[in-house]
Enzyme design. Sequence first.
Site, short mmCIF file in Angstrom:
data_model
loop_
_atom_site.label_atom_id
_atom_site.label_comp_id
_atom_site.label_asym_id
_atom_site.label_seq_id
_atom_site.Cartn_x
_atom_site.Cartn_y
_atom_site.Cartn_z
CG ASP A 1 6.32 -2.41 8.99
OD1 ASP A 1 6.96 -3.39 8.64
OD2 ASP A 1 6.46 -1.68 9.49
NE ARG B 1 -2.10 1.11 3.62
CZ ARG B 1 -3.48 0.86 4.50
NH1 ARG B 1 -4.70 0.77 4.91
NH2 ARG B 1 -2.30 1.54 5.47
CB THR C 1 -2.42 7.59 -2.56
OG1 THR C 1 -1.72 6.32 -3.07
CG2 THR C 1 -1.26 8.36 -3.26
CG ASP D 1 2.81 -2.60 8.84
OD1 ASP D 1 3.21 -3.46 8.41
OD2 ASP D 1 3.34 -0.85 8.47
#
Length: 213
Positions: free
Chosen positions: A206, A103, A107, A203
């Site tokens: 991560d 991603r 945006t 995340d």
Amino acid sequence: MDLRLVEHPLVAHKLTHLRSVDTDSPTFRRLTEELVTLLAYEATRQVRIEPTTVRTPVADAEGVRLVKPEPLVVPILRAGLGMLEGMSRLMPTAEVGFVGMVRNEETLQPVTYAERLPQDLAGRQCYVLDPMLATGGSLGGTIRFLVDRGADDITCICLLAAPEGIERLQELTADLEVPCTLVVAAVDEKLDQNGYIVPGLGDAGDRLYGVAD
Ligand code: PRP
Ligand code: URA
């Protein structure tokens, strides 16, 4: 789209542990695998089977086996890879196709950087793996890839989903001829201004594999 929320005390327990900021990466990976196996049990309820007979030491027994072509499992890289082992444990004979998406964090649009899928998915049931359904861009893009190649039944397995992502997938799949199912362990409150699920777990990529730029 059929939405299935898996309500089970073990799922809730493991998910709580997974969310915690104090859970380290090896534990996060293990919990992800365990959760996927539990979710996959629910997600494969409609997997296609056919009758077969086996010989037991005593007599013939009527049973079932998976039909061919076998289902295709599609983890969305990177974070979906952390779900593959847990899924394969339940359905070891399934084939695996890969979609790599990241991603754009400004945006929030998904960018496809890898794709390795069979050209022809006619007659295939597909199981898409991604721990996080946030805006729905990544999962939506992957569903498109699969439908364009002829997949005739798609089930997405996610750990966490935001209401915004579910709504987007509902819109996206509304016109599809292909039946789509979404199986999740929890639907969270909302997305924050950065497109992160709240309360979420941060995340997922991560936390599984370390911070990537
Ligand atoms: C995460 C996650 C999903 C996506 C969800 O991946 O694993 O694929 O974000 O967001 P969306 O619903 O708004 O598209 P990310 O792009 O961070 O890549 P990674 O798996 O490599 O960390
Ligand atoms: N991707 C993640 O890994 N986590 C979120 O909360 C949203 C997108």
